[in-house]
Motif scaffolding. Structure first.
Motif, PDB file in Angstrom:
ATOM      1  N   THR A 166       0.852  -1.183   0.000  1.00 35.22           N
ATOM      2  CA  THR A 166       0.000   0.000   0.000  1.00 35.22           C
ATOM      3  C   THR A 166       0.891   1.237   0.000  1.00 35.22           C
ATOM      4  O   THR A 166       2.046   1.183   0.427  1.00 35.22           O
ATOM      5  CB  THR A 166      -0.887   0.050   1.248  1.00 35.22           C
ATOM      6  OG1 THR A 166      -0.022   0.108   2.387  1.00 35.22           O
ATOM      7  CG2 THR A 166      -1.757  -1.189   1.355  1.00 35.22           C
ATOM      8  N   ALA A 167       0.336   2.346  -0.472  1.00 33.91           N
ATOM      9  CA  ALA A 167       1.125   3.574  -0.553  1.00 33.91           C
ATOM     10  C   ALA A 167       1.704   3.927   0.807  1.00 33.91           C
ATOM     11  O   ALA A 167       2.877   4.262   0.931  1.00 33.91           O
ATOM     12  CB  ALA A 167       0.250   4.718  -1.072  1.00 33.91           C
ATOM     13  N   ARG A 168       0.858   3.796   1.815  1.00 33.01           N
ATOM     14  CA  ARG A 168       1.322   4.170   3.150  1.00 33.01           C
ATOM     15  C   ARG A 168       2.392   3.191   3.631  1.00 33.01           C
ATOM     16  O   ARG A 168       3.432   3.596   4.140  1.00 33.01           O
ATOM     17  CB  ARG A 168       0.142   4.202   4.129  1.00 33.01           C
ATOM     18  CG  ARG A 168       0.457   4.935   5.407  1.00 33.01           C
ATOM     19  CD  ARG A 168      -0.802   5.230   6.182  1.00 33.01           C
ATOM     20  NE  ARG A 168      -1.647   6.211   5.511  1.00 33.01           N
ATOM     21  CZ  ARG A 168      -2.962   6.273   5.657  1.00 33.01           C
ATOM     22  NH1 ARG A 168      -3.608   5.416   6.410  1.00 33.01           N
ATOM     23  NH2 ARG A 168      -3.646   7.211   5.030  1.00 33.01           N
ATOM     24  N   GLY A 169       2.146   1.911   3.396  1.00 37.35           N
ATOM     25  CA  GLY A 169       3.104   0.910   3.840  1.00 37.35           C
ATOM     26  C   GLY A 169       4.471   1.108   3.206  1.00 37.35           C
ATOM     27  O   GLY A 169       5.494   1.137   3.907  1.00 37.35           O
ATOM     28  N   VAL A 170       4.495   1.285   1.894  1.00 35.72           N
ATOM     29  CA  VAL A 170       5.778   1.401   1.206  1.00 35.72           C
ATOM     30  C   VAL A 170       6.509   2.682   1.585  1.00 35.72           C
ATOM     31  O   VAL A 170       7.725   2.681   1.764  1.00 35.72           O
ATOM     32  CB  VAL A 170       5.570   1.325  -0.327  1.00 35.72           C
ATOM     33  CG1 VAL A 170       6.847   1.692  -1.067  1.00 35.72           C
ATOM     34  CG2 VAL A 170       5.114  -0.060  -0.735  1.00 35.72           C
ATOM     35  N   THR A 171       5.760   3.794   1.742  1.00 34.18           N
ATOM     36  CA  THR A 171       6.454   5.065   1.973  1.00 34.18           C
ATOM     37  C   THR A 171       6.716   5.342   3.445  1.00 34.18           C
ATOM     38  O   THR A 171       7.613   6.104   3.778  1.00 34.18           O
ATOM     39  CB  THR A 171       5.665   6.243   1.375  1.00 34.18           C
ATOM     40  OG1 THR A 171       4.337   6.205   1.900  1.00 34.18           O
ATOM     41  CG2 THR A 171       5.622   6.150  -0.133  1.00 34.18           C
TER      42      THR A 171
END
Lengths: 280, 598, 313
Positions: free
Chosen positions: A236-241
Motif C-alpha cells: 500500500t502507498a502508506r506501507g511502502v512510503t
C-alpha cells in the motif's frame, strides 16, 4: 492465475531489446516483472532511469516486445495479439506520455488530435465533434482550442490535451508514464488533481509510472518499486512510503529532499548513517 | 451527453481553411520568392503554349541569315544555321521543362514510397533499399548518363527517366531520415495506442511532417535536373535537331569567338529558371520550415505578463554589498526578431558572502538561469545586461572588457550546468577537456595537468579516475558526467560556484550524492555557491539563504528557515503549497459500490 | 576501427562486383553487330564473324562478363574495340589531368568553404548574409553555365587564360597552371556553394551547444573554442558533404574537360561512350566508381576519427 478484481495482470514479464547485430546478445531490461491493477485503482510504479519502468508501460500498450511471461487484461492475454485485436483493445487501454512537447503532433490541430481516436473507433465525424467538445470542457480547456496548434499552448495545457485524448473513448485503464514530470510544481499539482477527479467520476484505473516517490505516494493506492528490471517491493502507498522493507526503497525515500529544513536535516542524517559511506 | 456544443463544431469546420492562408500570406511577404514563383510560372506557361507562341519553325534554317541580327520579326536574330533564336528559345523551354518534369516524377515515384516504408518499418526493407541507394549514389551521374546513351540510344526522354532514377536517392534519403525520426516520436506511439492503422498513421502523422521538406526538395532537384539535362545536351548527345537550351549553348559555344552574344539568351533562360527554383526553395523553406519541425521545447512563455506578479514586497537592497558576489538592479533583455527588446529580468538584488550557499528558486521562465548567465558573462546570442551592477569580489563585471571578464571565469567564478551530457564536448576525452583550462589558464605542463585532473576526479568521488580520464563523454553515466562537470568547475580553484539546476537531470539517489559533494566542497574549500533550482527540497537540504524569483523579479528573500517555514509572499506560499512532501499517502483502495459513467 | 575498415572494404568490393556486372550486362544488351561496325558495310560476313569471335562476342553474355572479370582481376582491362588502345594505359594517360583538377578543386573548396562558413557562422549578421547569397548564387547556376561565362569573360574577352588546351606539368609548370586554373575555378564555384553552406549551418549549430557555453565559463578564449572545439565538431557533416560533392565533381569534370579541351577522363568518357566501346566504358566506370569508393572510405575514416561516437558503428 487470475487474481480477484484484477483489471490488468502482468505476470513474470520479460522484455529484451537490441538483438540487432547478429553477434550481440539481447539486452534484457525486465527480468520477470509481476504486478496487477484493479478496477478504479491507481497502481504506482516508481523507479529511477534505466529501471525499466517505462518499458513495463510500453509492453502493456503493445509498444515493446514481450519475450517471456504474460499480460492479461480482464482475464484475457494481450501480450501476443494480432495488429487488429490490438487496435480494438485501444478502447480499453490508453496512455498519457511524459513529454507534452513531443506527444502531440506539432502540425495537427488540437481538434484533429482529439477526434483521431474517435474516428478510428468508428465514430461519425458529427459524434466525434460533439465528444471532443465535451472532452475539452472536461479538462478545462477553452472551446476555441480546437483549431489551434499545440505550440500555442503551455506545457500544462498540452498535458491536458493529452489527457483528453486518452479519455476520448472512455478507457478502463490509462497508463500515465511520467505524466507530470516535465511540468512546473504548481502546474503539476493541478494536473494531478485533474487526474484524481477524473478517476473519481469515471472509475478509470491508472498505472501511474514516475520517478518521484512523493507524486506516486499522493496518487496511488498501491506502489511497486522497480530497480534494474526487478520489482523489489510492492505494498500500500502508506506501507511502502512510511515503512519500507527493501533497502533500495529506503534509499530512494531518504534521497528525496523535502522542503522543511529541520525535517530534511534529520533525513539527511539518516541517509548518511545508512548509505553515505559508499562512494562510487 | 445530449447537448451539442455549437461553438466548437463551428470551430472545427473552420479549422482546415484557417491555417494554409497564413502560410500563403507569409510566402507573399517574401518578394524574392514571389518573383521566383512568377518567373517559373511564366516559363511553364511558355513551355505549354510553345506551339502558339513561337513565331517560326525552330528547325527552319536559311543559311543566308546565319548570324543575322535581330529585326522586327526575328526578335533575337539568327543562329549559326540561320534559325530563329527566339523560336528556338521558346521550344527549348518546352523540352527543358518536360524533360525535368519526367525526371522529377520518376524520382518522386521511386524515392518517396520507398523512403516512407524504409523509414517507418525499417528491418530488411530498410537495409536492402539503403544498400541500393548507396550504390546509386556512388555512381557519377554524368558518366552513367553518357553510358546509358550508348546503351539506350540518344532519346532524351529515356535519358530523363535514367536521370530520375539517379536523383531518386535524394528523396529517399530525405524522407527516410525524417520518417525514421518521426517514428520514434511519442505522438506516433500515442496514435498507435489510439488504435490507428499503420497506413493512417503514415498518411496523417508522418506524411504531414515530410510534406514541406519534399516540396522544398522538389524545387532543388528540379534545378539540378535542368542543369544536368542542359549539360547533356551541351555535350551534344540529344537527338539531332531538337531545340533545347543546352543544345543552343553548345551551338553558341562553337561560335564563341564570332558571336558571343548567342550564348546570352539560352544562358539567361537557363540561369533564370535554375536560380528561380533555388530562390523558391529557400523561400518555401522559410515559410514551411517551422511548421513541420518539432516545436522548440520549453520555449519561454512570451506572453509572460509582469502584471500577474503580486506587487513585490520589494526586497530592499542591503546597504553593504556582499563581499563575494553582489548584484544590484540587474536587468537582462533579449533582442526580438522584429528589433524590439524584451526584458526578462527586471532589476534584481542578490548578495553572497564567502562560504555562503544561496538558493535562487523559481519556475521555468522566471529568469533564474538568465541571472546566472549574466554573472558569468555567458548570456546566449541576443541577450544582454541592460542595466545594473554585478560585482565579484569587488570587481564590477558589467561593462568589463570581455578579455578581463574572461580572466575571472574559471579562476574566480565557475559554472556547473544542468544537463550533464550535453555540456561535455563529445569529441574529446574527459581528461582532455578537464586538462585544457589547467594548461591554458594556469600554464601547467602536460604531466602536471594530468596529475591535477586525476586529483580532481578523485575529489568528486569518481571510483576509477584513470579510466574516466581516458573515457569519452558517451562512455560514462549521467551522474558521473555531472561529477566531471563539477570537477571542471573546480579545476582552477574558484571562489564562487554558479550552479544552474545541477541536480535536475539526475536520479534522486545520485542527486543526494551530488548534494553531499557540494556541501563538502563548501566545508573543505570555503567556496560560495549560487544554486539555481526549482526544487524546494534541494534548497532545504543545501542552502543558507533563499531568493524566490517570479517572472523576472525577486519577490522574497531570506534565510532558508524564514522562507520555507514562515513564507510571507503569496507566490512563495503557492510554491510551498504545491509541493507534495507533507501530503498524506493515498488511502487504501476500496471496490466501488456504484458505477458512474463518463 | 580495424574491423570497421575491413567491413567497409568488403562492402566496397561487393559494390564494385555488382556495379561491374550490371554495367556489363546492360552494355551488352543492345546486340549491336560490333564486327560489322568495325569492318564496315562492305566487309565479308566471314571476316565479320571472325572479328566477333576474336572479340569473344560470339559467346553468351555471361561468359563474356566472366572472361572480362577474370582478366580484370589479373589487372588486364582489355583493349578498345575501335582503336586497339590498351584500356589501362589509355586511362592511365588521362588520369593525371582529371586528378589535378580534382585535387585542385577539393583543396580550394575545402579552404574557401571552411573560411567562409566559419566566418558566417561565428560573425553572423552581414557576413552571414553575404555567404548565404554566395550559396544561393553558386547553387542556382548550373556548373557548365558558370564555366561558359568564365570562358567568355576571362579567356575570350580578357584573354588572361587560354580558352582551350592542356600543358603537362612536367613540360612547363607555368603552362600547366595557366591551363588548369580556369577549369578548377569553374568547378569550384558549385562545390564551394554547397560545402560553405554546410559548414555555416554546422558551425551555427555547434556554437549553440551547451558545452560551448560551458567551455566559455572556464575562461577559454573564443579563438580556442572555435578552432579547437567548434571546428572539430562541425567538420564531420561538412566533410560528408565534401565527399558527396566529389561525385558531382566527376560529372562536372566531363563538361569542363570538354569545354576546355582537356585530355582527361571526362572528355574520354564523352568520346568513347557515344560509340559503345564496351572495354573502354567498363574501364571508365570501374575507375570512377573506385575513385568514389576510395573517397567515401576516406571521408568515413576521417569522420570517425573526428567523432568518437561514430567509431562504434
Amino acid at each position: 492465475m487470475t487474481r480477484e478484481n484484477s483489471l490488468l495482470e502482468v505476470n513474470d514479464v520479460r522484455v529484451a531489446f537490441g538483438s540487432k547485430g547478429f553477434r550481440k546478445s539481447p539486452n534484457e531490461v525486465l527480468h520477470g516483472v509481476s504486478l496487477d491493477v484493479r478496477e478504479g485503482e491507481t497502481m504506482g510504479l516508481v523507479g529511477e532511469s534505466g529501471s525499466g519502468k517505462t518499458t513495463i508501460g510500453r509492453a502493456i500498450l503493445g509498444l515493446a516486445p514481450v519475450s517471456g511471461g504474460e499480460i492479461l487484461f480482464q482475464g484475457k492475454r494481450i501480450d501476443n495479439l494480432s495488429a487488429r485485436h490490438r487496435r480494438s483493445l485501444s478502447r480499453d487501454i490508453q496512455v498519457v506520455f511524459q513529454d507534452p512537447y513531443t506527444s502531440l503532433n506539432p502540425a495537427i490541430s488540437i481538434g484533429d488530435t482529439l477526434s483521431e481516436p474517435l474516428l478510428a473507433q468508428g465514430y461519425t465525424s458529427r459524434d466525434a465533434r460533439r465528444r471532443v467538445g465535451q472532452l475539452l470542457d472536461r479538462v478545462s480547456l477553452p472551446a476555441d482550442a480546437l483549431e489551434r496548434l499545440p505550440r500555442e499552448f503551455s506545457g500544462g495545457q498540452r498535458q491536458r490535451v493529452a489527457i483528453a485524448r486518452a479519455l476520448a473513448i472512455s478507457p478502463k485503464l490509462i497508463v500515465c508514464d511520467e505524466a507530470v514530470s516535465a511540468l512546473d510544481l504548481t502546474t503539476q499539482r493541478t494536473v494531478l488533481e485533474l487526474l484524481l477527479e477524473i478517476q473519481e467520476q469515471t472509475g478509470v484505473s491508472y498505472l501511474f509510472i514516475s520517478h518521484d516517490l512523493a507524486v506516486v505516494r499522493y496518487m496511488s493506492h498501491r506502489i511497486s518499486v522497480i530497480y534494474r528490471g526487478d520489482i523489489v517491493e510492492t505494498g500500500t502507498a502508506r506501507g511502502v512510503t512510511d515503512n519500507p522493507q527493501n533497502p533500495y526503497t529506503r534509499k530512494l525515500l531518504l534521497s528525496a529532499p523535502i522542503a522543511q529544513p529541520a525535517e530534511q536535516a534529520a533525513r539527511r542524517a539518516a541517509y548518511e548513517r545508512e548509505f553515505a559511506s559508499t562512494p562510487r | 451527453m445530449s447537448d451539442p456544443i455549437p461553438d466548437s463544431t463551428a470551430a472545427i469546420a473552420l479549422a482546415p481553411t484557417a491555417r494554409p492562408v497564413t502560410a500563403f500570406r507569409r510566402f507573399l511577404s517574401k518578394p524574392l520568392a514571389v518573383a521566383a514563383a512568377i518567373v517559373l510560372a511564366l516559363v511553364v506557361l511558355v513551355a505549354i503554349f510553345a506551339p502558339l507562341l513561337a513565331p517560326f519553325d525552330p528547325g527552319a534554317s536559311s543559311l543566308k541569315d546565319a548570324f543575322g541580327p535581330a529585326d522586327g520579326t526575328h526578335l533575337l536574330g539568327f543562329d549559326s544555321a540561320g534559325r530563329d533564336v527566339f523560336s528556338r528559345l521558346i521550344w527549348g523551354a518546352q523540352n527543358t521543362m518536360s524533360g525535368a518534369g519526367i525526371a522529377l516524377i520518376v524520382a518522386l515515384v521511386l524515392g518517396i514510397p520507398t523512403g516512407l516504408i524504409a523509414g517507418y518499418y525499417g528491418r530488411w526493407f530498410d537495409s536492402a533499399s539503403s544498400w541500393i541507394v548507396n550504390l546509386v549514389m556512388s555512381l557519377p551521374a554524368m558518366v552513367v548518363l553518357l553510358a546509358s546513351r550508348a546503351i539506350l540510344g540518344p532519346t532524351v526522354w529515356v535519358l530523363m527517366i535514367v536521370m530520375g532514377v539517379l536523383v531518386a536517392p535524394s528523396f529517399f534519403r530525405l524522407v527516410r531520415g525524417i520518417v525514421g525520426n518521426v517514428r520514434n516520436e511519442l505522438y506516433v506511439d500515442a496514435a498507435r495506442v489510439s488504435g490507428l492503422r499503420d497506413w493512417r498513421i503514415i498518411g496523417r502523422h508522418v506524411f504531414i511532417v515530410v510534406r514541406a521538406p519534399i516540396i522544398i526538395q522538389v524545387a532543388l532537384v528540379a534545378g539540378v535536373a535542368i542543369g544536368l539535362q542542359a549539360g547533356l545536351e551541351f555535350l551534344g548527345i540529344s537527338s539531332g535537331d531538337t531545340p533545347t537550351w543546352g543544345a543552343m549553348l553548345n551551338e553558341a559555344f562553337q561560335n564563341i569567338q564570332r558571336a558571343p552574344l548567342l550564348l546570352l539568351w539560352p544562358g539567361l533562360a537557363l540561369g533564370l529558371t535554375s536560380a528561380s527554383l533555388v530562390l523558391l526553395a529557400s523561400g518555401l523553406s522559410d515559410v514551411l520550415g517551422e511548421r513541420g519541425a518539432p516545436a522548440a521545447r520549453r520555449r519561454k512563455n512570451k506572453n509572460a505578463a509582469p502584471a500577474d506578479v503580486v506587487p513585490s514586497t520589494s526586497v530592499p537592497a542591503p546597504e553593504t554589498r556582499g563581499a563575494l558576489l553582489s548584484i544590484r538592479d540587474l536587468a537582462v533583455s533579449y533582442e526580438l526578431a522584429d528589433g524590439s527588446d524584451r526584458e526578462v529580468v527586471h532589476g534584481i538584488n542578490l548578495d553572497i558572502e564567502p562560504g555562503e550557499i544561496l538558493g535562487l528558486v523559481g519556475e521555468s521562465g522566471s529568469g533564474k538561469s538568465q541571472t546566472a548567465f549574466s554573472i558569468l558573462g555567458i548570456l546566449p546570442e541576443g541577450g544582454s545586461v541592460s542595466r545594473g551592477s554585478v560585482t565579484i569580489q569587488g570587481t564590477e563585471v558589467i561593462g568589463l572588457a570581455e578579455k578581463k571578464h574572461r580572466e575571472l571565469r574559471g579562476t574566480v567564478v565557475a559554472y556547473v550546468p544542468q544537463e550533464p551530457m550535453s555540456n561535455l564536448d563529445p569529441s574529446f576525452t574527459i581528461g582532455d577537456q578537464l586538462a585544457e583550462p589547467l594548461r591554458v589558464r594556469l600554464g601547467l605542463s602536460k604531466q602536471a595537468a594530468k596529475a591535477r585532473v586525476l586529483e580532481l576526479l578523485q575529489m568528486v568521488e569518481i571510483a576509477d579516475p584513470a579510466r574516466t580520464f581516458a573515457a569519452y563523454p558517451h562512455e560514462i553515466s549521467g551522474g558521473m558526467a555531472q561529477r566531471v562537470l563539477i570537477a571542471g568547475a573546480m579545476s582552477c580553484d574558484p571562489d564562487l560556484l554558479v550552479a544552474d539546476e545541477p541536480t535536475t537531470a539526475l536520479d534522486v539517489t545520485v542527486q543526494a550524492e551530488v548534494l553531499s559533494l557540494l556541501r563538502r566542497l563548501r566545508a573543505d574549500r570555503g567556496i560560495g555557491v549560487l544554486i539555481v533550482t526549482h526544487n524546494l527540497g534541494v534548497v532545504a537540504d543545501l542552502c543558507d539563504r533563499v531568493a524566490v524569483m517570479q517572472q523576472g523579479r525577486i519577490v522574497e528573500q531570506g534565510t532558508t528557515e524564514q522562507i520555507l517555514v514562515t513564507p510571507e509572499h503569496p507566490y512563495t506560499r503557492q510554491l510551498l503549497g504545491a509541493a507534495l512532501d507533507g501530503v498524506d499517502a493515498r488511502p487504501e483502495w476500496q471496490p466501488r459500490s456504484t458505477e458512474v459513467s463518463a | 576501427m580495424i574491423s570497421f575498415l575491413i567491413r567497409r572494404l568488403l562492402a566496397s568490393i561487393v559494390l564494385l562486383f555488382v556495379i561491374s556486372a550490371i554495367t556489363f550486362l546492360l552494355l551488352s544488351a543492345p546486340h549491336t553487330d560490333v564486327g560489322r561496325v568495325l569492318l564496315g558495310q562492305a566487309a565479308e560476313q566471314s571476316l565479320v564473324d571472325a572479328k566477333n569471335a576474336e572479340l569473344g562476342l560470339n559467346q553468351p553474355v555471361l561468359v563474356q562478363y566472366l572472361t572480362w572479370l577474370g582478366n580484370a582481376l589479373r589487372g588486364d582491362l582489355g583493349s578498345s574495340w575501335f582503336t586497339s588502345e590498351n584500356v589501362l594505359s589509355a586511362i592511365g594517360n588521362r588520369i593525371p589531368v582529371t586528378l589535378s583538377l580534382m585535387v585542385g578543386v577539393t583543396l580550394i573548396t575545402a579552404v574557401v568553404s571552411f573560411a567562409l562558413g566559419i566566418w558566417a557562422g561565428v560573425r553572423r549578421g552581414a557576413a552571414d548574409r553575404f555567404v548565404q547569397i554566395i550559396g544561393v548564387v553558386g547553387y542556382a547556376l548550373p556548373g557548365f553555365l558558370v564555366t561558359l561565362i568564365m570562358v567568355l569573360v576571362f579567356a575570350v574577352q580578357l584573354r588572361w587564360f587560354p580558352a582551350i588546351g592542356y600543358v603537362d606539368f612536367f613540360t612547363s609548370p607555368a603552362g600547366w597552371l595557366s591551363t588548369v586554373t580556369l577549369p578548377i575555378l569553374a568547378l569550384s564555384v558549385g562545390s564551394i556553394a554547397g560545402v560553405s553552406q554546410q559548414v555555416r549551418a554546422s558551425v551555427i549549430e555547434v556554437m549553440r551547444k551547451d558545452y560551448v557555453r560551458t567551455l566559455r565559463s572556464r575562461g577559454l578564449s573564443p579563438r580556442r573554442i572555435i578552432f579547437r572545439h567548434v571546428l572539430r565538431n562541425a567538420s564531420a557533416p561538412a566533410l560528408t558533404v565534401l565527399g558527396m560533392q566529389f561525385v558531382g565533381m566527376l560529372g562536372g569534370a566531363v563538361i569542363v574537360e570538354q569545354i576546355f579541351g582537356l585530355p582527361g577522363i571526362g572528355s574520354m568518357t564523352v568520346s568513347y561512350t557515344t560509340r559503345g566501346d564496351i572495354p573502354i566504358i567498363m574501364g571508365l566506370v570501374m575507375f570512377t566508381v573506385i575513385g568514389v569508393v576510395v573517397i567515401n572510405l576516406l571521408v568515413d575514416v576521417v569522420v570517425s576519427w573526428l567523432n568518437p561516437k561514430a567509431r562504434l558503428a
